[in-house]
Each structure stands twice: as C-alpha cells, then as structure tokens.
Design an enzyme around this catalytic site. Structure first.
Site, PDB file in Angstrom:
ATOM      1  N   LYS A  22       0.834  -1.218   0.000  1.00 38.12           N
ATOM      2  CA  LYS A  22       0.000   0.000   0.000  1.00 38.12           C
ATOM      3  C   LYS A  22       0.863   1.259   0.000  1.00 38.12           C
ATOM      4  CE  LYS A  22      -1.903   1.594   4.054  1.00 38.12           C
ATOM      5  NZ  LYS A  22      -1.615   3.010   4.283  1.00 38.12           N
ATOM      6  N   ASN A  23       1.812   1.317   0.944  1.00 40.97           N
ATOM      7  CA  ASN A  23       2.547   2.571   1.129  1.00 40.97           C
ATOM      8  C   ASN A  23       3.615   2.819   0.068  1.00 40.97           C
ATOM      9  OD1 ASN A  23       0.929   3.104   3.264  1.00 40.97           O
ATOM     10  ND2 ASN A  23       2.407   2.525   4.847  1.00 40.97           N
ATOM     11  N   ARG A  94      -3.024  10.094   3.471  1.00 38.02           N
ATOM     12  CA  ARG A  94      -1.855  10.970   3.551  1.00 38.02           C
ATOM     13  C   ARG A  94      -1.396  11.445   2.167  1.00 38.02           C
ATOM     14  NH1 ARG A  94       0.145  14.347   6.931  1.00 38.02           N
ATOM     15  NH2 ARG A  94       1.871  13.586   8.144  1.00 38.02           N
ATOM     16  N   ASP A 119      -7.810  19.937  15.901  1.00 37.52           N
ATOM     17  CA  ASP A 119      -7.139  18.932  16.712  1.00 37.52           C
ATOM     18  C   ASP A 119      -6.377  17.929  15.862  1.00 37.52           C
ATOM     19  OD1 ASP A 119      -8.115  20.091  18.884  1.00 37.52           O
ATOM     20  OD2 ASP A 119      -9.768  18.682  19.195  1.00 37.52           O
ATOM     21  N   ASP A 314       3.962   0.332  12.181  1.00 39.88           N
ATOM     22  CA  ASP A 314       2.771  -0.397  11.725  1.00 39.88           C
ATOM     23  C   ASP A 314       2.797  -1.888  12.107  1.00 39.88           C
ATOM     24  OD1 ASP A 314       1.619   1.894  10.235  1.00 39.88           O
ATOM     25  OD2 ASP A 314       3.464   1.676   9.119  1.00 39.88           O
ATOM     26  N   VAL A 336       7.485   6.733  17.055  1.00 42.61           N
ATOM     27  CA  VAL A 336       7.270   7.402  15.759  1.00 42.61           C
ATOM     28  C   VAL A 336       6.043   8.313  15.818  1.00 42.61           C
ATOM     29  CG1 VAL A 336       6.847   7.045  13.291  1.00 42.61           C
ATOM     30  CG2 VAL A 336       8.424   5.542  14.524  1.00 42.61           C
TER      31      VAL A 336
HETATM   32  N1  EPU Z   1       5.856  14.540  11.202  1.00 42.84           N
HETATM   33  C1  EPU Z   1       6.080  15.841  11.556  1.00 42.84           C
HETATM   34  N2  EPU Z   1       6.037  16.804  10.582  1.00 42.84           N
HETATM   35  C2  EPU Z   1       5.799  16.503   9.281  1.00 42.84           C
HETATM   36  C3  EPU Z   1       5.589  15.152   8.928  1.00 42.84           C
HETATM   37  C4  EPU Z   1       5.619  14.183   9.919  1.00 42.84           C
HETATM   38  O1  EPU Z   1       6.294  16.154  12.724  1.00 42.84           O
HETATM   39  O2  EPU Z   1       5.771  17.413   8.434  1.00 42.84           O
HETATM   40  C5  EPU Z   1       5.867  13.508  12.268  1.00 42.84           C
HETATM   41  C6  EPU Z   1       4.517  12.776  12.376  1.00 42.84           C
HETATM   42  O3  EPU Z   1       3.614  13.484  13.163  1.00 42.84           O
HETATM   43  C7  EPU Z   1       4.925  11.459  13.000  1.00 42.84           C
HETATM   44  C8  EPU Z   1       6.318  11.222  12.409  1.00 42.84           C
HETATM   45  O4  EPU Z   1       6.776  12.476  11.916  1.00 42.84           O
HETATM   46  O5  EPU Z   1       5.045  11.612  14.391  1.00 42.84           O
HETATM   47  C9  EPU Z   1       6.336  10.197  11.307  1.00 42.84           C
HETATM   48  O6  EPU Z   1       5.553  10.638  10.221  1.00 42.84           O
HETATM   49  P1  EPU Z   1       5.958  10.301   8.725  1.00 42.84           P
HETATM   50  O7  EPU Z   1       5.873  11.545   7.922  1.00 42.84           O
HETATM   51  O8  EPU Z   1       7.231   9.534   8.715  1.00 42.84           O
HETATM   52  O9  EPU Z   1       4.811   9.307   8.312  1.00 42.84           O
HETATM   53  P2  EPU Z   1       3.804   9.429   7.084  1.00 42.84           P
HETATM   54  O10 EPU Z   1       4.540   9.680   5.830  1.00 42.84           O
HETATM   55  O11 EPU Z   1       2.686  10.310   7.438  1.00 42.84           O
HETATM   56  C10 EPU Z   1       3.981   6.874   6.467  1.00 42.84           C
HETATM   57  C11 EPU Z   1       3.001   5.763   6.301  1.00 42.84           C
HETATM   58  C12 EPU Z   1       2.503   5.297   7.658  1.00 42.84           C
HETATM   59  C13 EPU Z   1       3.707   4.838   8.478  1.00 42.84           C
HETATM   60  C14 EPU Z   1       4.708   5.993   8.591  1.00 42.84           C
HETATM   61  C15 EPU Z   1       5.975   5.595   9.322  1.00 42.84           C
HETATM   62  C16 EPU Z   1       1.935   6.226   4.215  1.00 42.84           C
HETATM   63  C17 EPU Z   1       0.722   6.661   3.484  1.00 42.84           C
HETATM   64  N3  EPU Z   1       1.868   6.226   5.522  1.00 42.84           N
HETATM   65  O12 EPU Z   1       3.244   7.939   7.075  1.00 42.84           O
HETATM   66  O13 EPU Z   1       1.670   4.170   7.428  1.00 42.84           O
HETATM   67  O14 EPU Z   1       3.265   4.459   9.750  1.00 42.84           O
HETATM   68  O15 EPU Z   1       5.085   6.441   7.270  1.00 42.84           O
HETATM   69  O16 EPU Z   1       6.614   4.550   8.672  1.00 42.84           O
HETATM   70  O17 EPU Z   1       2.944   5.876   3.617  1.00 42.84           O
HETATM   71  C18 EPU Z   1      -0.291   2.855   7.634  1.00 42.84           C
HETATM   72  O18 EPU Z   1       0.068   2.240   6.627  1.00 42.84           O
HETATM   73  O19 EPU Z   1      -1.279   2.484   8.323  1.00 42.84           O
HETATM   74  C19 EPU Z   1       0.447   4.058   8.048  1.00 42.84           C
HETATM   75  C20 EPU Z   1      -0.013   4.912   8.942  1.00 42.84           C
END
Ligand code: EPU
Length: 472
Positions: A22-23, A94, A119, A314, A336
């Site tokens: 998926k990701n 996302r 929020d 995850d 995370v």
């Molecule tokens: N964060 C910030 N600022 C930002 C972006 C992120 O502070 O501008 C923080 C977030 O709040 C969080 C941390 O950084 O605390 C990690 O966020 P990240 O940006 O790495 O995650 P993401 O890109 O939003 C993707 C996956 C998630 C997975 C995470 C970590 C997708 C669509 N989502 O999220 O997958 O948990 O990376 O590996 O790729 C899932 O599949 O259920 C899922 C949530």
C-alpha cells in the site's frame, strides 16, 4: 459502515499470498504524474487507498486502466487539466499533500490540495513537508476552510531550484515530497536525515526508471539532479511488509503455521529478530517465509518502534496483541507517532493485561516523553481474550482487533470494515482460507443508500468522522 462477525479460537494454518505494498503503490501513482508517459504497474493491491489515490489523480487528468484480477494498473497523464484537488478528499489519506511535490513540475498555476486542521492537524503535522517545498522555491500557504478542514495552496512562479534540505526528523512523507519536487527542479538537491524506508527506495527505483538522477548515501543522504526527460516505465511493486507480518503474527498467536508467500526477507529483518526473540520459528524459502512456534511463546521483550531499519510502527499493534499470548512481561515503546496506542484500552476490555504510560520506558527517552498521550505499554501474558463489540478507529488498530477477535474464545462484532479495506487486500477471503471463522454481516443499508454509496464514498465519510484516522 459494515460489520465483521468473528468467532475466535480456530488455529490458522496454510498459505497466504502477501499483496503489493500500500505505502509504495500509492506514492508510485503520484510519482507517475511527473511525466506524460505511460507507466504500467504489476502486483497492484486491490485496496481502498489505491482506489482513492486513483480517484484524486483522475480529477486532475490521469487516465488509467486497472485490471484487478491480473493486479495490473496502467496510468497516463498526458496533460494536467486542473491542479485543484476537491475538498471532498480532505482527510481521505496521507496522499493529497504529496501531490504538491509532483504537481509543481507540471503546473504553472496554483495548486490546491485539501488538508485537515484543528485537533487532527496537531496530530498530523506537515511542517517538514512545507519547509522542504519552500526551500526548493515554492510559495506554500495553508488556509482554513472550516473548523476541521483546510486547503494547502502552492505555486512556483519561477520554477523549483535545487537546494539542501535538512529534515529535522526523517519523515517518510516529507522525504517523498522532497524527492518528488526535486526530481524536476533545476540543479541538484541534497536531502539530509532523509527517511530510507523500503517504500522510499521503491519510489527511488521507479523514478530512476522514469529518468530521474538519484543517489543514496549510507548516512541517510539522498541526492537528486533535476531532469525533465522521462520514459515509459514498467514496474513490479514490492510486497507489503506490513501485511506479510500481520499474517505471520496471526500464525503465532493462534498456534498455527502459515507460509506467507511473497514475503521479502530483506524488508523484514527487524521483525524476524523479534519473532525469534519471543521463541517462535520462521524459515525463509525461495518465494516467501513460513512462521510457526514449536513451544509456548515467551514475552520478556522490549520493542521500540523507529524509522527504518528499526521496528516499524505499523507492526506495533498486532505485535502487542501477539504479546498478550506470550508468557511474561514485555514493553512496547512507540517513538514514531505520539498517539498510536489508543486501541490498547479495547484490548484490556477483551481481557489483555496491558498498562499504558506517558513516560518513556526503556534505554532512551524519545521526543514524546511525558507528553499528553501514553506512548508506552507494558503487557503481561498470557491472557485469555473474550469477544467484544468493537469500533475500528484506524487501519492498523483495526487489524489488531481482528487478530484479538480471532484469538478470543467467543464471538466479536467489529464495526468499520471499510478501514481494513483501505490497506488489506481481500482480507476476509485470505483469513477464511487459513481457517478463520469470519464473515461480513449482511448489509443493513437501504437499496437507495447501496446505490449511491460506494466503497470510496463511505471511506471518505468515515475518515472525516474519525480523528484518529485523520491523524494517520
Ligand atoms: N511529522 C512531523 N512533521 C511533518 C511530517 C511528519 O512532525 O511534516 C511527524 C509525524 O507526526 C509522525 C512522524 O513524523 O510523528 C512520522 O511521520 P511520517 O511523515 O514519517 O509518516 P507518514 O509519511 O505520514 C507513512 C506511512 C505510515 C507509516 C509511517 C511511518 C503512508 C501513506 N503512511 O506515514 O503508514 O506508519 O510512514 O513509517 O505511507 C499505515 O500504513 O497504516 C500508516 C499509517
């Protein structure tokens, strides 16, 4: 929303095929927007998040053919018809924010993508995305549309220019957005402290085929030289390491033996270490990995979620359920996401012995130490779980509820199957083939509703009602 009926207690055994990731898949679809050439993807998972992403891309001019039986998707975006993503996609997943990085290369005008605020915004920050795009030369602003929704406006009147981006935290999404924007920027971009999750490497592999110049150094530095010369691409999507591990944990928690076909060893090293640490066994075969346990499992493990190559966040939720079935005490420290243990309360109602903590438990303090949300849990096993009526708050918590219900001795009703459809390809069918007693309750909605509300619309609706989904 639809409800799953689960009667637990069966041993799950057999072979299950893990689908495409998926990701990775959703980002590859977005990356294809950089070019006007055709891309063909193989091993495409049939999940809600792919459907939503394609729907968004169709709004702006993508044409696609998706053969779900053959798992093949062909996409082509000859021209960008509009760079306005309708507000109805707010909170869908996302993906909208990532469209900015890709669209800045092809759109001279304003790009508008939906976001959430209030929020949910606190739990789902985008500061790192915005800072990276601005340092490449884009004007980016967030404007409120309502108490809960916002839109992000972006434009780059002089085009994007290569730069140095130092990420404060190796965010997966901010790294992807930076890569997508830098792929067509003038000159060289260096991203330091980048995330290097396998799904990001997958994005880089696709972009290299497309024509981009990208290199990765061992110190989490990604260097990109911009180009505008692109080619048609054929790409087989990597296996979903989250789905693969989910079935592995089900085998262990139900005393079964499952061969997860297509599970890729190199993406599961940290997970496999944890499996071995609790006394379970695995065997890496040519085309997948088999999981079973010879003896009762023991806990006494300390897991800390982290960025790659750490234990991925995850995997955390189903692993906590698995630990309820292990003898001894274990600690899981979520580093995370700040607010990703909300589902534990439901597990305790089902009989788990699990206690939440706000302070960091373990060798190091993370950035969430003593913040408002509990982000550590101590699990004491082994516990007998009992069926419950449960509402799913998000995808990964949803899978952990299904897993707990499959372990429990009696019946559970799990409300909100749509969340699971976002990320688990043919979940019910796969579980039934392993021996699970699980089925979807007959739809209760009227014929009129059934005609007007398809999967995609219902996903969008429930995602807007659920703050915890927005936070992911
Ligand atoms: N964060 C910030 N600022 C930002 C972006 C992120 O502070 O501008 C923080 C977030 O709040 C969080 C941390 O950084 O605390 C990690 O966020 P990240 O940006 O790495 O995650 P993401 O890109 O939003 C993707 C996956 C998630 C997975 C995470 C970590 C997708 C669509 N989502 O999220 O997958 O948990 O990376 O590996 O790729 C899932 O599949 O259920 C899922 C949530």
């Amino acid at each position: 929303m639809r409800t799953l009926k689960v009667v637990g207690g069966n041993v799950l055994s057999g072979t299950v095929i893990a689908s495409g990731a998926k990701n990775a898949m959703t980002k590859l679809i977005i990356a294809s927007l950089l070019s006007d050439k055709r891309s063909v993807f193989f091993n495409v998972p049939d999940i809600g998040d792919v459907a939503i992403t394609l729907d968004m891309c169709r709004e702006i001019g993508m044409e696609y053919v998706w053969d779900k039986e053959a798992h093949i998707l062909e996409v082509e975006t000859k021209e960008i018809k509009t760079s306005y993503i309708p507000q109805r996609f707010s909170g869908s997943n996302r993906i909208p924010i990532l469209m900015i990085g890709a669209l800045l290369s092809r759109s001279q005008g304003d790009i508008v993508v939906p976001m959430v605020q209030g929020d949910a915004m606190e739990a789902r920050p985008t500061d790192l995305h915005l800072a990276a795009l601005r340092s490449l030369g884009a004007h980016v602003e967030i404007q409120a549309c309502s108490n809960t929704e916002a839109a992000c406006h972006a434009f780059a009147p002089n085009g994007l220019k290569g730069t140095e981006i130092i990420l404060e935290y190796p965010s997966v999404g901010a790294t992807e957005n930076s890569i997508l924007a830098a792929a067509t920027a003038k000159g060289t971009t260096v991203i330091r402290n980048a995330a290097i999750e396998p799904e990001i490497i997958e994005l880089i592999l696709f972009l290299q085929k497309l024509g981009a110049y990208i290199s990765i150094d061992v110190d989490r530095t990604i260097t990109i030289q911009g180009t505008r010369i692109f080619h048609s691409v054929q790409h087989t999507v990597m296996t979903d390491r989250l789905e693969a591990a989910s079935y592995a944990m089900l085998a262990l928690a139900t005393n079964g033996r499952i061969f997860v076909k297509n599970a890729q060893h190199q993406h599961m090293v940290t997970f496999l270490n944890a499996v071995r640490e609790i006394g379970a066994s695995f065997s890496v075969k040519q085309d997948g990995i088999e999981f079973w346990a010879e003896e009762p499992l023991h806990g006494d493990i300390h897991i800390e979620t982290d960025v790659h190559p750490g234990f991925i966040t995850d995997w955390q939720q189903p692993f906590v359920v698995l630990l309820t079935q292990c003898q001894g005490s274990s600690i899981v420290h979520e580093t995370v996401y700040e607010n990703r243990l909300g589902y534990v309360e439901t597990l305790t109602k089902m009989g788990a012995n699990a206690t939440l903590f706000r302070q960091c438990l373990g060798s190091r303090n993370c950035r969430f130490n003593n913040h408002s949300h509990p982000h550590c849990v101590v699990i004491k096993g082994k516990s007998e779980l009992h069926g419950q009526s449960i509402s799913i708050p998000d995808l990964r918590a949803g899978f952990s509820y299904v897993m707990a219900a499959l372990i429990a001795k009696n019946e559970s009703s799990i409300y909100g199957y749509e969340f699971l459809e976002r990320g688990y390809d043919h979940l019910i069918h796969k579980l039934q083939s392993l021996g699970a007693n699980i089925e979807l309750e007959k739809a209760q909605k009227s014929l009129k509703e059934a005609n007007s509300l398809d999967l995609f619309d219902s996903l969008l609706q429930i995602s807007k009602q659920s703050p915890s989904l927005k936070s992911l």
